[in-house]
Design an enzyme around this catalytic site. Structure first.
Site, PDB file in Angstrom:
ATOM      1  N   HIS A  17      85.695 -85.951   7.889  1.00  0.00           N
ATOM      2  CA  HIS A  17      84.401 -85.625   8.465  1.00  0.00           C
ATOM      3  C   HIS A  17      83.257 -85.885   7.483  1.00  0.00           C
ATOM      4  O   HIS A  17      82.675 -84.966   6.905  1.00  0.00           O
ATOM      5  CB  HIS A  17      84.391 -84.169   8.939  1.00  0.00           C
ATOM      6  CG  HIS A  17      85.160 -83.954  10.201  1.00  0.00           C
ATOM      7  ND1 HIS A  17      85.700 -82.743  10.571  1.00  0.00           N
ATOM      8  CD2 HIS A  17      85.513 -84.829  11.190  1.00  0.00           C
ATOM      9  CE1 HIS A  17      86.325 -82.866  11.727  1.00  0.00           C
ATOM     10  NE2 HIS A  17      86.225 -84.120  12.121  1.00  0.00           N
ATOM     11  N   HIS A  63      87.776 -77.608  16.890  1.00  0.00           N
ATOM     12  CA  HIS A  63      88.034 -78.434  15.706  1.00  0.00           C
ATOM     13  C   HIS A  63      89.311 -79.239  15.914  1.00  0.00           C
ATOM     14  O   HIS A  63      90.300 -78.745  16.456  1.00  0.00           O
ATOM     15  CB  HIS A  63      88.167 -77.550  14.465  1.00  0.00           C
ATOM     16  CG  HIS A  63      88.107 -78.312  13.176  1.00  0.00           C
ATOM     17  ND1 HIS A  63      89.204 -78.955  12.655  1.00  0.00           N
ATOM     18  CD2 HIS A  63      87.081 -78.545  12.322  1.00  0.00           C
ATOM     19  CE1 HIS A  63      88.858 -79.543  11.514  1.00  0.00           C
ATOM     20  NE2 HIS A  63      87.574 -79.312  11.290  1.00  0.00           N
ATOM     21  N   GLU A  68      91.619 -80.157  13.915  1.00  0.00           N
ATOM     22  CA  GLU A  68      92.821 -79.609  13.291  1.00  0.00           C
ATOM     23  C   GLU A  68      93.467 -78.554  14.181  1.00  0.00           C
ATOM     24  O   GLU A  68      94.689 -78.527  14.339  1.00  0.00           O
ATOM     25  CB  GLU A  68      92.487 -79.011  11.922  1.00  0.00           C
ATOM     26  CG  GLU A  68      93.702 -78.457  11.214  1.00  0.00           C
ATOM     27  CD  GLU A  68      93.381 -77.712   9.935  1.00  0.00           C
ATOM     28  OE1 GLU A  68      94.108 -76.745   9.612  1.00  0.00           O
ATOM     29  OE2 GLU A  68      92.412 -78.093   9.250  1.00  0.00           O
ATOM     30  N   THR A  73      93.004 -74.771   8.016  1.00  0.00           N
ATOM     31  CA  THR A  73      93.020 -74.859   6.553  1.00  0.00           C
ATOM     32  C   THR A  73      91.648 -74.795   5.905  1.00  0.00           C
ATOM     33  O   THR A  73      91.558 -74.588   4.693  1.00  0.00           O
ATOM     34  CB  THR A  73      93.704 -76.160   6.100  1.00  0.00           C
ATOM     35  OG1 THR A  73      92.941 -77.276   6.568  1.00  0.00           O
ATOM     36  CG2 THR A  73      95.130 -76.245   6.608  1.00  0.00           C
TER      37      THR A  73
END
Length: 316
Positions: A44, A127, A129, A167
């Site tokens: 990102h 997000h 992830e 994370t």
């Protein structure tokens, strides 16, 4: 005003997972030649994306947008099993740049799901992830974004539950959410080691140290970089004004009024040249003293095999 200075955080900028992911795209471009397709942003940061586009990388929102049989790199944020299946169905030459620390969370999700537990996934639902981790066990995973979400969970106290986390979260905020979950579910299981990655932890700790010594903290990073945004929040929660800047042009000189010490750091996906440009600009504005605030030493590297040995689908 005399004695103005910049305090530069160490560590800052690229983490091992970001370096690995960018290197995989660069190596794929060198080996296969352009175009190389990348599902989502490899990391990102807009400057990284533009640089790779200049070399022939094409970024897509879905694996289904990649031509059949083409080279496709999965981003550092990880993907769901469904995405992997779609890629196989399109005979894509897949190179997986998922950060090893994100892969660890995926493995934990698989383990908890096999054990029949309900997984409470602490993170931001939008997000990439979290989307990937959620995809490992969508029927038994609930995304928890806040303490309020944790309190509102419609589960009995003796529910067989486990938690995992994105994370790149704020350490302090995540601790509060997990604390609430433990209060509600005394038998709550968790990962063997903290899911929040070493780089996020180190950069947040460094920003706390900067905030204690600075009148203003500037964090270089893109607005869609979760770990960069969290760093700004950490500084503000420590009581120091802070702003996220994607590059030196974003700096509002009005922010500097009344300041003598400016802390500077960068998110884990931010190239160092952007930090250099910011420091040069602050020197021009009279902040000609420079100090380093070192809170940790990072020597972690994530290696990967050459791209011709890592394809998940090998074409005849």
């Amino acid at each position: 005003m005399d004695g103005k200075k910049v305090i530069l955080a160490e560590p800052r900028g690229f983490c091992a997972g970001v370096r690995r992911a960018i290197s995989m795209v660069e190596q794929a471009l060198d080996y296969y030649g352009p175009p190389v397709y990348v599902r989502k942003e490899i990391v990102h940061n807009h400057h990284v994306i533009r640089a790779l586009e200049g070399r022939g990388a094409i970024f897509t929102s879905s694996e289904n947008d990649v031509p059949e049989g083409a080279v496709c790199v999965f981003s550092a944020h990880g993907v769901s099993p469904e995405v992997r299946g779609n890629a196989r169905g399109r005979d894509l030459r897949v190179l997986d740049a998922t950060c090893p620390l994100v892969s660890k969370v995926h493995q934990e999700a698989q383990r908890f799901a096999r054990a029949g537990r309900t997984i409470l996934l602490v993170g931001h639902a939008d997000h990439e992830e979290v989307e990937g981790t959620l995809g490992e066990a969508p029927a038994s995973t609930i995304v928890v974004e806040s303490v309020e979400d944790a309190r509102a969970l419609d589960l009995p106290p003796d529910a067989d539950v486990a938690y995992l986390t994105q994370t790149t979260l704020s350490l302090d905020e995540t601790a509060a959410i997990i604390g609430t979950l433990r209060e509600r579910f005394p038998a709550l299981a968790g990962p063997a080691t903290d899911d929040i990655c070493y780089a996020s932890q180190n950069r947040q700790n460094a920003v706390k140290a900067l905030a204690a010594r600075s009148d203003l903290v500037l964090v270089v990073g893109s607005a869609n970089s979760s770990n960069s945004v969290r760093m700004v929040e950490v500084a503000r929660n420590a009581g120091t004004a802070s702003h996220l800047v994607s590059n030196v042009e974003d700096v509002d000189v009005g922010w500097l009024d009344g300041t003598t010490a400016i802390g500077v750091s960068a998110g884990a996906s931010t190239p160092e040249f952007l930090v250099d440009q910011l420091v040069d600009r602050l020197v021009e504005l009279g902040y000609d003293g420079l100090e380093i605030e070192e809170t940790a030493t990072e020597n972690i590297t994530f290696t990967f095999r050459p791209v011709w040995q890592t394809e998940e689908v090998v074409q005849p």
